[in-house]
Design a protein around this motif. Structure first.
Motif, PDB file in Angstrom:
ATOM      1  N   GLY A 294    -102.676  -6.206  -3.859  1.00 13.61           N
ATOM      2  CA  GLY A 294    -102.871  -6.148  -2.397  1.00 13.61           C
ATOM      3  C   GLY A 294    -101.701  -5.433  -1.751  1.00 13.61           C
ATOM      4  N   VAL A 295    -101.968  -4.804  -0.638  1.00 12.39           N
ATOM      5  CA  VAL A 295    -100.921  -4.079   0.090  1.00 12.39           C
ATOM      6  C   VAL A 295    -100.903  -4.585   1.519  1.00 12.39           C
ATOM      7  N   THR A 296     -99.707  -4.948   1.999  1.00 10.11           N
ATOM      8  CA  THR A 296     -99.593  -5.440   3.375  1.00 10.11           C
ATOM      9  C   THR A 296     -99.322  -4.263   4.310  1.00 10.11           C
ATOM     10  N   LEU A 297    -100.203  -4.128   5.279  1.00 13.89           N
ATOM     11  CA  LEU A 297    -100.065  -3.058   6.263  1.00 13.89           C
ATOM     12  C   LEU A 297     -99.544  -3.659   7.549  1.00 13.89           C
ATOM     13  N   GLN A 298     -98.623  -2.951   8.188  1.00 22.25           N
ATOM     14  CA  GLN A 298     -98.123  -3.443   9.468  1.00 22.25           C
ATOM     15  C   GLN A 298     -98.092  -2.326  10.509  1.00 22.25           C
ATOM     16  N   ALA A 299     -98.708  -2.593  11.639  1.00 19.58           N
ATOM     17  CA  ALA A 299     -98.685  -1.655  12.769  1.00 19.58           C
ATOM     18  C   ALA A 299     -97.864  -2.268  13.885  1.00 19.58           C
ATOM     19  N   LEU A 300     -96.961  -1.469  14.452  1.00 17.04           N
ATOM     20  CA  LEU A 300     -96.137  -1.901  15.583  1.00 17.04           C
ATOM     21  C   LEU A 300     -96.406  -0.979  16.756  1.00 17.04           C
ATOM     22  N   ALA A 301     -96.854  -1.544  17.865  1.00 14.61           N
ATOM     23  CA  ALA A 301     -97.142  -0.740  19.060  1.00 14.61           C
ATOM     24  C   ALA A 301     -95.982  -0.865  20.038  1.00 14.61           C
ATOM     25  N   PRO A 302     -95.791   0.145  20.887  1.00 17.07           N
ATOM     26  CA  PRO A 302     -94.663   0.106  21.830  1.00 17.07           C
ATOM     27  C   PRO A 302     -94.874  -0.851  23.003  1.00 17.07           C
ATOM     28  N   ILE A 307    -104.946  -3.179  19.120  1.00 18.83           N
ATOM     29  CA  ILE A 307    -104.583  -2.477  17.884  1.00 18.83           C
ATOM     30  C   ILE A 307    -105.709  -2.652  16.864  1.00 18.83           C
ATOM     31  N   LYS A 308    -106.116  -1.552  16.239  1.00 18.59           N
ATOM     32  CA  LYS A 308    -107.175  -1.616  15.222  1.00 18.59           C
ATOM     33  C   LYS A 308    -106.689  -0.940  13.945  1.00 18.59           C
ATOM     34  N   ILE A 309    -106.938  -1.588  12.811  1.00 14.41           N
ATOM     35  CA  ILE A 309    -106.714  -0.936  11.517  1.00 14.41           C
ATOM     36  C   ILE A 309    -108.082  -0.539  10.973  1.00 14.41           C
ATOM     37  N   ILE A 310    -108.194   0.720  10.552  1.00 20.17           N
ATOM     38  CA  ILE A 310    -109.488   1.295  10.180  1.00 20.17           C
ATOM     39  C   ILE A 310    -109.433   1.797   8.745  1.00 20.17           C
ATOM     40  N   ASN A 311    -110.472   1.457   7.978  1.00 22.51           N
ATOM     41  CA  ASN A 311    -110.619   1.994   6.626  1.00 22.51           C
ATOM     42  C   ASN A 311    -112.069   2.410   6.451  1.00 22.51           C
ATOM     43  N   ALA A 334    -108.126   5.145   2.644  1.00 22.77           N
ATOM     44  CA  ALA A 334    -107.169   5.656   3.632  1.00 22.77           C
ATOM     45  C   ALA A 334    -107.213   4.728   4.841  1.00 22.77           C
ATOM     46  N   TYR A 335    -106.108   4.075   5.107  1.00 22.57           N
ATOM     47  CA  TYR A 335    -106.016   3.154   6.241  1.00 22.57           C
ATOM     48  C   TYR A 335    -105.292   3.846   7.389  1.00 22.57           C
ATOM     49  N   ARG A 336    -105.921   3.800   8.563  1.00 26.68           N
ATOM     50  CA  ARG A 336    -105.279   4.384   9.739  1.00 26.68           C
ATOM     51  C   ARG A 336    -105.377   3.412  10.897  1.00 26.68           C
ATOM     52  N   VAL A 337    -104.557   3.657  11.919  1.00 30.26           N
ATOM     53  CA  VAL A 337    -104.480   2.747  13.069  1.00 30.26           C
ATOM     54  C   VAL A 337    -104.888   3.481  14.338  1.00 30.26           C
ATOM     55  N   GLU A 338    -105.655   2.793  15.166  1.00 34.93           N
ATOM     56  CA  GLU A 338    -105.894   3.251  16.540  1.00 34.93           C
ATOM     57  C   GLU A 338    -105.362   2.191  17.479  1.00 34.93           C
ATOM     58  N   VAL A 339    -104.656   2.618  18.511  1.00 35.20           N
ATOM     59  CA  VAL A 339    -104.179   1.691  19.541  1.00 35.20           C
ATOM     60  C   VAL A 339    -104.798   2.130  20.859  1.00 35.20           C
ATOM     61  N   TRP A 340    -105.441   1.183  21.509  1.00 26.17           N
ATOM     62  CA  TRP A 340    -106.098   1.456  22.791  1.00 26.17           C
ATOM     63  C   TRP A 340    -105.370   0.699  23.891  1.00 26.17           C
ATOM     64  N   GLN A 341    -105.256   1.333  25.048  1.00 30.10           N
ATOM     65  CA  GLN A 341    -104.481   0.742  26.149  1.00 30.10           C
ATOM     66  C   GLN A 341    -105.310   0.785  27.429  1.00 30.10           C
ATOM     67  N   LYS A 342    -105.237  -0.293  28.201  1.00 34.91           N
ATOM     68  CA  LYS A 342    -105.954  -0.315  29.486  1.00 34.91           C
ATOM     69  C   LYS A 342    -105.240   0.569  30.502  1.00 34.91           C
ATOM     70  N   TYR A 343    -106.023   1.395  31.188  1.00 38.05           N
ATOM     71  CA  TYR A 343    -105.456   2.281  32.201  1.00 38.05           C
ATOM     72  C   TYR A 343    -106.574   2.718  33.130  1.00 38.05           C
ATOM     73  N   HIS A 344    -106.344   2.662  34.409  1.00 41.66           N
ATOM     74  CA  HIS A 344    -107.381   3.022  35.393  1.00 41.66           C
ATOM     75  C   HIS A 344    -108.686   2.296  35.101  1.00 41.66           C
ATOM     76  N   GLY A 345    -108.576   0.985  34.880  1.00 37.74           N
ATOM     77  CA  GLY A 345    -109.783   0.163  34.819  1.00 37.74           C
ATOM     78  C   GLY A 345    -110.531   0.134  33.507  1.00 37.74           C
ATOM     79  N   ARG A 346    -110.029   0.847  32.489  1.00 38.47           N
ATOM     80  CA  ARG A 346    -110.718   0.737  31.202  1.00 38.47           C
ATOM     81  C   ARG A 346    -109.791   1.113  30.050  1.00 38.47           C
ATOM     82  N   GLU A 347    -110.221   0.716  28.849  1.00 42.30           N
ATOM     83  CA  GLU A 347    -109.410   1.034  27.674  1.00 42.30           C
ATOM     84  C   GLU A 347    -109.506   2.511  27.336  1.00 42.30           C
TER      85      GLU A 347
END
Ligand SMILES: [Zn+2]
Ligand SMILES: [Zn+2]
Length: 366
Positions: A294-302, A307-311, A334-347
């Motif tokens: 197993g591999v531990t993945l860690q995402a850190l957002a500012p 936060i979503k991890i996608i495979n 291949a694991y990748r991350v998407e980070v979504w942020q609320k702005y102007h009323g929606r993500e």
């Protein structure tokens, strides 16, 4: 987790000057980068590699931004002129290779350069008679990566009417939600095939001449666009101020995929990190690691965000209103991350990482 300290630099890898269809000079683009607070910009005029313009632009008071010279190559005999390809670091003219996309890619690689598919899912803007200029030559191999988010190309797909065009032009932050989902789906498909494909995000800045019919004269100056969708690179040594050395460091990080895409309108994306740790070592974006138990993945957002991890194109873990997300991968891919942020009323899409490749006998990079 990996204890490596990274130096982060923000760049935009796609801009045009009057050498092709842009309006600002190299000097103006260098200063726009400085105004926008980004660290580097690569000018990529259509079918011309411009010599003698690279350097740090600015002064001791305002600081400096590094301007580099790349090229956007496409076959001008095609109608419409599809298959735009961004070339960095080849240090030679390659427009003569445009008619054969695989030949172009091989020539870029032979020259020690990097090559990226530009605006792969570009859509037509029928209202203003703008044709679609996506990538169509999907038989190609050995390219470095692709634009997963081209801000101006994405814009075209949002504009359905003249009224819509005006709204989009004056309030882009309200209409822009994220990259084209089709571009991300294409990226995921290539990653599933075991290909290394580095994702980058760019402005595709032309200053005022973005072709949107009657509103072409009023919108999208370079400094605005250099504050929108950028590519952040992570390097282990700081840049030095020496143009040649810094160019090599930037292109090396890009080639490795030690990078993420940030959309800075909803908030500063600097500081995002994504790393992996397992029995066989540790790695970060663009790197590969053996799965083992197993591999531990860690995402850190500012900042707090979604936060979503996608495979394999699917969300395998997510966290809402959090600054970090940890997940143990039990299957390869291949694991990748998407980070979504609320702005102007929606993500809105805020950060898109490059993948970490978790390999075993069933999933190995080609
Ligand atoms: Zn293009
Ligand atoms: Zn372009």
């Amino acid at each position: 987790m990996s204890s490596t300290t990274f130096y982060e630099y923000v760049g935009n890898l796609h801009a045009h000057t009057p050498y092709s269809d842009g309006e600002g000079t190299h000097e103006q683009i260098g200063h726009a980068a400085l105004m926008a607070g980004i660290d580097f910009v690569v000018v990529t005029d259509h079918n011309v590699w411009v010599r003698g313009v690279e350097g740090y632009y600015g002064d001791d008071k305002r600081g400096y931004a590094l301007l580099l010279s790349g090229e956007e190559v496409h076959d001008q005999c095609l109608d419409p002129q599809v298959n735009h390809f961004l070339v960095y670091g080849a240090e030679q003219e390659l427009a003569q290779c445009a008619a054969n996309p695989q030949g172009l890619i091989d020539a870029v690689n032979a020259a020690g350069g990097l090559g990226f598919i530009a605006h792969p899912t570009d859509a037509a803007l029928d209202r203003f008679n703008e044709p679609a200029i996506p990538w169509e030559a999907w038989h190609v191999e050995r390219f470095t990566g692709m634009e997963i988010w081209n801000y101006m190309s994405g814009f075209k797909s949002l504009v359905k009417s003249f009224r819509g065009a005006l709204h989009a032009a004056f309030r882009p932050e309200e209409v822009v939600i994220g990259p084209d989902p089709q571009a991300l789906a294409l990226w995921d498909k290539l990653l599933m095939e075991g290909r290394r494909v580095v994702g980058i995000g760019n402005a595709d800045a032309h200053a005022t001449t973005f072709r949107m019919g009657p509103i072409r004269h009023i919108v999208f100056p370079y400094d605005f666009l250099f504050n929108c969708v950028n590519t952040h690179i992570l390097v282990t040594q700081p840049l030095t101020g020496n143009v040649e050395r810094d160019k090599l460091a930037i292109y090396k990080a890009l080639g490795q995929g030690s990078a993420f895409v940030g959309y800075d309108i909803p908030g500063d994306t600097r500081g995002f990190r994504f790393s992996a740790n397992g029995q066989y070592g540790s790695t970060t974006m663009g790197g590969s690691i053996r799965l083992g138990p197993g591999v531990t993945l860690q995402a850190l957002a500012p900042a707090r965000s979604h936060i979503k991890i996608i495979n394999q194109g699917k969300v395998v873990a997510e966290a809402i209103e959090r600054e970090n997300l940890t997940y143990t991968a039990q299957v390869p891919g291949a694991y990748r991350v998407e980070v979504w942020q609320k702005y102007h009323g929606r993500e809105r899409a805020w950060i898109l990482s490059n993948p970490i490749y978790v390999e075993d006998a069933t999933y190995t990079l080609r």
